[in-house]
Design an enzyme around this catalytic site. Structure first.
Site, PDB file in Angstrom:
ATOM      1  NE  ARG A 187      11.616  69.788-104.628  1.00  0.00           N
ATOM      2  CZ  ARG A 187      11.342  69.145-103.502  1.00  0.00           C
ATOM      3  NH1 ARG A 187      10.894  67.907-103.552  1.00  0.00           N
ATOM      4  NH2 ARG A 187      11.532  69.726-102.335  1.00  0.00           N
ATOM      5  CG  HIS A 191      20.928  63.573-102.118  1.00  0.00           C
ATOM      6  ND1 HIS A 191      19.738  63.134-102.640  1.00  0.00           N
ATOM      7  CD2 HIS A 191      20.786  63.537-100.767  1.00  0.00           C
ATOM      8  CE1 HIS A 191      18.903  62.860-101.650  1.00  0.00           C
ATOM      9  NE2 HIS A 191      19.525  63.087-100.496  1.00  0.00           N
ATOM     10  CE1 TYR A 206      15.770  65.359-101.222  1.00  0.00           C
ATOM     11  CE2 TYR A 206      15.076  67.499-102.046  1.00  0.00           C
ATOM     12  CZ  TYR A 206      15.835  66.737-101.184  1.00  0.00           C
ATOM     13  OH  TYR A 206      16.664  67.344-100.287  1.00  0.00           O
ATOM     14  CG  HIS A 221      15.360  60.318-100.140  1.00  0.00           C
ATOM     15  ND1 HIS A 221      14.547  61.425 -99.960  1.00  0.00           N
ATOM     16  CD2 HIS A 221      16.555  60.646 -99.579  1.00  0.00           C
ATOM     17  CE1 HIS A 221      15.214  62.362 -99.320  1.00  0.00           C
ATOM     18  NE2 HIS A 221      16.447  61.918 -99.081  1.00  0.00           N
ATOM     19  CD  GLU A 280      18.847  60.607 -96.869  1.00  0.00           C
ATOM     20  OE1 GLU A 280      18.412  61.497 -96.114  1.00  0.00           O
ATOM     21  OE2 GLU A 280      19.218  60.828 -98.033  1.00  0.00           O
ATOM     22  CG  ASP A 326      18.930  62.642 -92.455  1.00  0.00           C
ATOM     23  OD1 ASP A 326      18.473  63.110 -91.398  1.00  0.00           O
ATOM     24  OD2 ASP A 326      19.080  63.318 -93.489  1.00  0.00           O
ATOM     25  CG  HIS A 366      15.723  61.402 -92.649  1.00  0.00           C
ATOM     26  ND1 HIS A 366      16.130  61.099 -93.935  1.00  0.00           N
ATOM     27  CD2 HIS A 366      15.265  62.674 -92.703  1.00  0.00           C
ATOM     28  CE1 HIS A 366      15.933  62.131 -94.725  1.00  0.00           C
ATOM     29  NE2 HIS A 366      15.410  63.111 -93.994  1.00  0.00           N
ATOM     30  CG  HIS A 402      22.507  63.131 -94.933  1.00  0.00           C
ATOM     31  ND1 HIS A 402      21.458  62.705 -95.724  1.00  0.00           N
ATOM     32  CD2 HIS A 402      23.535  63.386 -95.784  1.00  0.00           C
ATOM     33  CE1 HIS A 402      21.836  62.677 -96.992  1.00  0.00           C
ATOM     34  NE2 HIS A 402      23.084  63.089 -97.052  1.00  0.00           N
ATOM     35  CG  ASP A 432      12.420  64.541 -93.872  1.00  0.00           C
ATOM     36  OD1 ASP A 432      13.416  65.102 -93.365  1.00  0.00           O
ATOM     37  OD2 ASP A 432      12.393  64.172 -95.054  1.00  0.00           O
ATOM     38  CG  HIS A 456      16.562  68.262 -92.550  1.00  0.00           C
ATOM     39  ND1 HIS A 456      17.563  67.977 -93.456  1.00  0.00           N
ATOM     40  CD2 HIS A 456      15.821  67.132 -92.478  1.00  0.00           C
ATOM     41  CE1 HIS A 456      17.414  66.750 -93.910  1.00  0.00           C
ATOM     42  NE2 HIS A 456      16.356  66.215 -93.327  1.00  0.00           N
ATOM     43  CD  GLU A 495      20.828  66.118 -96.504  1.00  0.00           C
ATOM     44  OE1 GLU A 495      20.886  65.714 -97.659  1.00  0.00           O
ATOM     45  OE2 GLU A 495      20.089  65.595 -95.637  1.00  0.00           O
TER      46      GLU A 495
END
Length: 277
Positions: free
Chosen positions: A37, A67, A70, A107, A142, A176, A179, A211, A224, A226, A256
């Site tokens: 975050r 990664h 976000y 992303h 991604e 992904d 996704h 992913h 989105d 998962h 993930e």
């Protein structure tokens, strides 16, 4: 050999994350470069990093995947958000050289009303600013589910970004499964067709990582969410086909799914049993 791992936390250090990967039957892993975050990255401990590299070499690890957080939005309508994102990207790519020849995934971002064309230009400019000569890391875009104003919901949008990157040999894609399924690509009933489309638009040589995530929603929902492997709308038979597909089987796969270590261990074991050696 199936090259598979999960997302693991580096809060206790790199060597510990390597041991955690081994404990769940993994031979690779993914980690956040910093708090997902936002915020600053932890200080690099050279001895810790070198211990991880030694462990990975001794245990024949595949490439690992870092990664980005976000909050890194390179195409926000707000200049200050784009500046924060560029600073994060620049710092991350420099730090990645402590773990040379690996992968960095992010992303593409959300255009927040500017439109895809403006976003693609901003992402390309940021990548050209942050990437540098002699870097060993391959940067991955991604595939996204397409919620809100996300960029990267189609292979064409990703190709638009790739075409703007000057260090073209260091840019690739992480696909992904949740996704692309949520974006409307039918990897359940037409995996070969989806991969043929990817090859036509982007080129399979740019696909560097997968992913592995099931989806809580039916195809094309753009949400989105998962799900654990085999417990969503993609289903276990589709994952058997994905990990054994001749165009995918030698890539590193990263889970993930909503799991702790024991759950990841069970998924890795189950997927290894589905893999054709």
């Amino acid at each position: 050999m199936l090259n598979i791992g999960s997302h693991l936390s580096i809060s206790k250090g790199f060597y510990v994350i390597g041991r955690d990967a081994l404990s769940i039957g993994a031979n690779t892993f993914q980690f956040f470069t910093r708090n997902p975050r936002g915020g600053s990255a932890r200080k690099i401990d050279i001895e810790d990093v070198n211990a991880l590299i030694k462990l990975m070499t001794e245990n024949n690890f595949a490439k690992i995947l870092a990664h980005a957080p976000y909050t890194m939005n390179l195409c926000s309508a707000k200049p200050e958000t784009r500046e924060f994102a560029l600073n994060t990207l620049t710092d991350d790519l420099k730090r990645m050289e402590y773990l040379p020849n690996n992968l960095y995934n992010f992303h593409p971002g959300s255009h927040t009303g500017q439109g895809v064309k403006a976003a693609v230009e901003q992402i390309g400019t940021a990548l050209n600013t942050a990437m540098f000569n002699d870097m060993t890391t391959t940067v991955l875009l991604e595939t996204m589910a397409g919620k809100g104003t996300e960029v990267g919901r189609t292979f064409e949008e990703l190709r638009m970004i790739i075409d703007r990157v000057e260090r073209n040999d260091k840019i690739g894609v992480c696909l992904d499964t949740c996704h692309v399924f949520d974006a409307g690509y039918d990897i359940v009933n037409n995996l070969d067709g989806v991969l043929e489309e990817f090859d036509r638009v982007i080129g399979l040589e740019r696909l560097k990582a997968i992913h592995l995530n099931d989806s809580m929603n039916p195809i094309g929902n753009h949400k989105d969410r998962h799900q654990k492997i085999g417990e969503g709308y993609i289903g276990i038979d589709a994952f058997r086909k994905i990990i054994n597909n001749e165009n995918l089987r030698n890539l590193p796969f990263f889970l993930e799914t909503p799991n702790e270590l024991d759950g990841y261990a069970k998924e890795i074991s189950a997927l290894r049993n589905l893999y054709f050696e």
